[in-house]
Design a protein around this motif. Structure first.
Motif, PDB file in Angstrom:
ATOM      1  N   ILE A   1       0.857  -1.232  -0.057  1.00 56.14           N
ATOM      2  CA  ILE A   1       0.110   0.004  -0.204  1.00 56.14           C
ATOM      3  C   ILE A   1       0.830   1.101  -0.011  1.00 56.14           C
ATOM      4  CG2 ILE A   1      -1.683   1.400   1.299  1.00 56.14           C
ATOM      5  CD1 ILE A   1      -2.938  -1.283   2.237  1.00 56.14           C
ATOM      6  N   ASN A   2       0.876   2.019  -0.866  1.00 52.31           N
ATOM      7  CA  ASN A   2       1.624   3.031  -1.099  1.00 52.31           C
ATOM      8  C   ASN A   2       3.197   2.728  -1.017  1.00 52.31           C
ATOM      9  OD1 ASN A   2      -0.598   4.832  -1.157  1.00 52.31           O
ATOM     10  ND2 ASN A   2      -0.662   4.900   1.125  1.00 52.31           N
ATOM     11  N   GLY A   3       3.544   1.817  -2.000  1.00 52.98           N
ATOM     12  CA  GLY A   3       4.937   1.489  -2.117  1.00 52.98           C
ATOM     13  C   GLY A   3       5.006   0.383  -1.042  1.00 52.98           C
ATOM     14  N   VAL A   4       6.213  -0.024  -0.963  1.00 58.45           N
ATOM     15  CA  VAL A   4       6.626  -1.175   0.080  1.00 58.45           C
ATOM     16  C   VAL A   4       7.411  -0.605   1.140  1.00 58.45           C
ATOM     17  CG1 VAL A   4       7.853  -3.328   0.290  1.00 58.45           C
ATOM     18  CG2 VAL A   4       6.615  -2.821  -1.871  1.00 58.45           C
ATOM     19  N   ASN A   5       6.948  -0.895   2.388  1.00 60.62           N
ATOM     20  CA  ASN A   5       7.626  -0.598   3.672  1.00 60.62           C
ATOM     21  C   ASN A   5       9.002  -1.274   3.590  1.00 60.62           C
ATOM     22  OD1 ASN A   5       8.395  -1.496   6.628  1.00 60.62           O
ATOM     23  ND2 ASN A   5       6.667  -0.104   7.014  1.00 60.62           N
ATOM     24  N   SER A   6      10.077  -0.460   3.911  1.00 55.87           N
ATOM     25  CA  SER A   6      11.431  -1.222   3.843  1.00 55.87           C
ATOM     26  C   SER A   6      11.779  -2.446   4.606  1.00 55.87           C
ATOM     27  CB  SER A   6      12.585  -0.043   3.999  1.00 55.87           C
ATOM     28  OG  SER A   6      12.411   0.433   5.119  1.00 55.87           O
ATOM     29  N   ARG A   7      10.919  -2.262   6.052  1.00 58.10           N
ATOM     30  CA  ARG A   7      11.038  -3.401   6.899  1.00 58.10           C
ATOM     31  C   ARG A   7      10.556  -4.822   6.366  1.00 58.10           C
ATOM     32  NH1 ARG A   7       9.704  -2.113  12.774  1.00 58.10           N
ATOM     33  NH2 ARG A   7       7.726  -1.608  11.695  1.00 58.10           N
ATOM     34  N   ILE A   8       9.171  -4.628   5.705  1.00 60.40           N
ATOM     35  CA  ILE A   8       8.563  -5.576   5.084  1.00 60.40           C
ATOM     36  C   ILE A   8       9.382  -6.202   3.981  1.00 60.40           C
ATOM     37  CG2 ILE A   8       6.509  -6.411   3.955  1.00 60.40           C
ATOM     38  CD1 ILE A   8       4.868  -4.127   5.376  1.00 60.40           C
ATOM     39  N   GLU A   9       9.867  -5.386   3.065  1.00 62.79           N
ATOM     40  CA  GLU A   9      10.671  -6.020   2.129  1.00 62.79           C
ATOM     41  C   GLU A   9      11.898  -6.778   2.601  1.00 62.79           C
ATOM     42  OE1 GLU A   9      12.879  -3.150  -0.682  1.00 62.79           O
ATOM     43  OE2 GLU A   9      10.823  -3.386  -1.915  1.00 62.79           O
ATOM     44  N   ASN A  10      12.445  -6.062   3.532  1.00 63.27           N
ATOM     45  CA  ASN A  10      13.780  -6.639   4.018  1.00 63.27           C
ATOM     46  C   ASN A  10      13.361  -8.065   4.537  1.00 63.27           C
ATOM     47  OD1 ASN A  10      16.579  -6.700   4.816  1.00 63.27           O
ATOM     48  ND2 ASN A  10      15.920  -6.170   6.701  1.00 63.27           N
TER      49      ASN A  10
ATOM     50  N   LEU B   1      10.712 -15.006   0.867  1.00 64.69           N
ATOM     51  CA  LEU B   1       9.030 -14.892   0.343  1.00 64.69           C
ATOM     52  C   LEU B   1       8.421 -13.937  -0.011  1.00 64.69           C
ATOM     53  CD1 LEU B   1       8.032 -16.425   4.073  1.00 64.69           C
ATOM     54  CD2 LEU B   1       8.114 -17.833   1.831  1.00 64.69           C
ATOM     55  N   ASN B   2       9.382 -13.078  -1.081  1.00 62.68           N
ATOM     56  CA  ASN B   2       8.955 -12.016  -1.704  1.00 62.68           C
ATOM     57  C   ASN B   2       7.648 -12.190  -2.517  1.00 62.68           C
ATOM     58  OD1 ASN B   2      11.756 -12.568  -1.765  1.00 62.68           O
ATOM     59  ND2 ASN B   2      11.929 -10.407  -1.928  1.00 62.68           N
ATOM     60  N   ASN B   3       7.117 -13.801  -2.945  1.00 62.31           N
ATOM     61  CA  ASN B   3       6.110 -13.725  -3.692  1.00 62.31           C
ATOM     62  C   ASN B   3       4.852 -13.630  -2.895  1.00 62.31           C
ATOM     63  OD1 ASN B   3       6.563 -16.254  -2.052  1.00 62.31           O
ATOM     64  ND2 ASN B   3       5.593 -17.679  -3.483  1.00 62.31           N
ATOM     65  N   ARG B   4       5.074 -13.173  -1.235  1.00 60.05           N
ATOM     66  CA  ARG B   4       3.817 -13.126  -0.574  1.00 60.05           C
ATOM     67  C   ARG B   4       3.490 -11.761  -0.753  1.00 60.05           C
ATOM     68  NH1 ARG B   4       1.981 -18.213  -0.752  1.00 60.05           N
ATOM     69  NH2 ARG B   4       0.470 -17.559   0.757  1.00 60.05           N
ATOM     70  N   CYS B   5       4.253 -10.724  -1.217  1.00 60.03           N
ATOM     71  CA  CYS B   5       4.048  -9.348  -1.340  1.00 60.03           C
ATOM     72  C   CYS B   5       3.270  -9.147  -2.521  1.00 60.03           C
ATOM     73  CB  CYS B   5       5.192  -8.593  -1.177  1.00 60.03           C
ATOM     74  SG  CYS B   5       4.979  -6.832  -0.935  1.00 60.03           S
ATOM     75  N   ILE B   6       1.917  -8.603  -2.525  1.00 56.34           N
ATOM     76  CA  ILE B   6       1.243  -8.450  -3.719  1.00 56.34           C
ATOM     77  C   ILE B   6       0.606  -6.888  -3.465  1.00 56.34           C
ATOM     78  CG2 ILE B   6       0.541 -10.706  -3.616  1.00 56.34           C
ATOM     79  CD1 ILE B   6      -2.064 -10.233  -2.416  1.00 56.34           C
ATOM     80  N   GLU B   7       0.089  -6.698  -4.805  1.00 54.39           N
ATOM     81  CA  GLU B   7      -0.281  -5.046  -5.099  1.00 54.39           C
ATOM     82  C   GLU B   7      -1.905  -5.304  -5.037  1.00 54.39           C
ATOM     83  OE1 GLU B   7       1.657  -2.644  -7.918  1.00 54.39           O
ATOM     84  OE2 GLU B   7       3.519  -3.707  -7.823  1.00 54.39           O
ATOM     85  N   ASN B   8      -2.419  -6.469  -5.137  1.00 57.51           N
ATOM     86  CA  ASN B   8      -3.822  -6.325  -5.349  1.00 57.51           C
ATOM     87  C   ASN B   8      -4.258  -7.732  -4.932  1.00 57.51           C
ATOM     88  OD1 ASN B   8      -6.479  -6.950  -6.336  1.00 57.51           O
ATOM     89  ND2 ASN B   8      -6.243  -5.198  -7.830  1.00 57.51           N
ATOM     90  N   VAL B   9      -5.617  -7.894  -4.008  1.00 63.78           N
ATOM     91  CA  VAL B   9      -5.987  -9.120  -3.468  1.00 63.78           C
ATOM     92  C   VAL B   9      -6.295 -10.071  -4.546  1.00 63.78           C
ATOM     93  CG1 VAL B   9      -6.662  -8.113  -1.367  1.00 63.78           C
ATOM     94  CG2 VAL B   9      -8.159  -8.157  -3.031  1.00 63.78           C
ATOM     95  N   SER B  10      -6.515  -9.734  -5.663  1.00 63.11           N
ATOM     96  CA  SER B  10      -6.815 -10.778  -6.599  1.00 63.11           C
ATOM     97  C   SER B  10      -5.674 -11.551  -7.046  1.00 63.11           C
ATOM     98  CB  SER B  10      -7.389  -9.998  -8.011  1.00 63.11           C
ATOM     99  OG  SER B  10      -6.280  -9.325  -8.608  1.00 63.11           O
ATOM    100  N   GLU B  11      -4.457 -11.136  -6.739  1.00 62.96           N
ATOM    101  CA  GLU B  11      -3.282 -12.040  -6.575  1.00 62.96           C
ATOM    102  C   GLU B  11      -3.288 -13.139  -5.858  1.00 62.96           C
ATOM    103  OE1 GLU B  11       0.461  -9.783  -7.466  1.00 62.96           O
ATOM    104  OE2 GLU B  11      -0.814  -7.952  -7.311  1.00 62.96           O
ATOM    105  N   ILE B  12      -4.358 -13.212  -4.793  1.00 64.87           N
ATOM    106  CA  ILE B  12      -4.150 -14.145  -3.826  1.00 64.87           C
ATOM    107  C   ILE B  12      -4.284 -15.487  -4.307  1.00 64.87           C
ATOM    108  CG2 ILE B  12      -5.115 -14.874  -1.571  1.00 64.87           C
ATOM    109  CD1 ILE B  12      -5.648 -12.113  -1.052  1.00 64.87           C
ATOM    110  N   ASP B  13      -3.668 -16.569  -4.074  1.00 66.21           N
ATOM    111  CA  ASP B  13      -3.761 -17.958  -4.309  1.00 66.21           C
ATOM    112  C   ASP B  13      -3.581 -18.713  -3.127  1.00 66.21           C
ATOM    113  OD1 ASP B  13      -3.723 -20.584  -5.229  1.00 66.21           O
ATOM    114  OD2 ASP B  13      -2.051 -20.200  -6.751  1.00 66.21           O
ATOM    115  N   LEU B  14      -4.512 -19.187  -2.345  1.00 66.61           N
ATOM    116  CA  LEU B  14      -4.522 -19.781  -1.064  1.00 66.61           C
ATOM    117  C   LEU B  14      -3.762 -21.326  -1.097  1.00 66.61           C
ATOM    118  CD1 LEU B  14      -7.882 -18.686   0.388  1.00 66.61           C
ATOM    119  CD2 LEU B  14      -5.569 -17.610   0.900  1.00 66.61           C
ATOM    120  N   LYS B  15      -3.551 -21.639  -2.428  1.00 72.52           N
ATOM    121  CA  LYS B  15      -3.264 -23.160  -2.549  1.00 72.52           C
ATOM    122  C   LYS B  15      -1.535 -22.816  -2.537  1.00 72.52           C
ATOM    123  CE  LYS B  15      -7.160 -24.908  -4.716  1.00 72.52           C
ATOM    124  NZ  LYS B  15      -8.180 -24.277  -5.368  1.00 72.52           N
ATOM    125  N   LYS B  16      -1.076 -21.794  -2.665  1.00 69.84           N
ATOM    126  CA  LYS B  16       0.589 -21.763  -2.853  1.00 69.84           C
ATOM    127  C   LYS B  16       0.996 -22.122  -1.410  1.00 69.84           C
ATOM    128  CE  LYS B  16       1.448 -18.579  -6.592  1.00 69.84           C
ATOM    129  NZ  LYS B  16       2.158 -17.320  -6.718  1.00 69.84           N
TER     130      LYS B  16
END
Length: 133
Positions: free
Chosen positions: A74-83, A90-105
C-alpha cells in the motif's frame, strides 16, 4: 479488497476479522476491532487460518506462527517488510492487489525460519561485539 476477502471467507466458511485504526472506514459483515493490545494482536494472528496484512508485524508474526499469509503493498513497500520478505525468500507473498491471492500456494516455513534464525544469530553476535568494546 472486500470482495475477494468475502469470497474467501464464504468459500472456506470463515469469519473476517479486521484490525482497523480508522473509524471512518467501515466494512459491513466483518468483525472489526478498532483497538487491539499486544496479546489480542498476537492471538488474532495465531488463531487465524489466513492472514492478509499491510504491516510489518502482521507479516513477521504470520511467518513465525506459520500462517498462510499475503502482505499488501500500500503506497509502495515498507522497507522493513521488504527486508524480512527478502531475507526469508518469501517475496512472492507481497502483492499489489488481493486478486493475486492464491491460497493453494504453499509456504516453505522451515526455510524462512532458518533464515530468521541466522539473522538473529548475526544480530546477537553484533551486539556482543559492540558491548565488549
Amino acid at each position: 479488497m472486500d470482495f475477494i476477502v468475502k469470497e474467501i471467507a464464504e468459500k472456506e466458511n470463515l469469519k473476517v476479522v479486521e484490525l482497523r485504526y480508522n473509524k471512518r472506514l467501515f466494512s459491513r459483515g466483518h468483525i472489526q476491532i478498532l483497538s487491539a493490545g499486544i496479546e489480542d494482536f498476537l492471538s488474532l494472528i495465531y488463531n487465524a487460518r489466513y492472514v492478509i496484512t499491510n504491516s510489518f508485524h502482521g507479516t513477521i508474526f504470520s511467518i513465525l506462527f506459520e500462517k498462510n499469509f499475503y502482505t499488501l503493498k500500500i503506497n509502495g513497500v515498507n522497507s522493513r517488510i521488504e527486508n524480512i520478505l527478502n531475507i526469508t525468500e518469501l517475496n512472492n507473498r507481497c502483492i499489489e492487489n488481493v486478486s493475486e491471492i492464491d491460497l493453494k500456494k504453499k509456504i516453505d516455513f522451515k526455510n524462512a525460519k532458518d533464515k530468521i534464525e541466522k539473522e538473529r544469530e548475526h544480530s546477537q553476535e553484533f551486539l556482543r561485539n559492540v558491548l565488549r568494546k
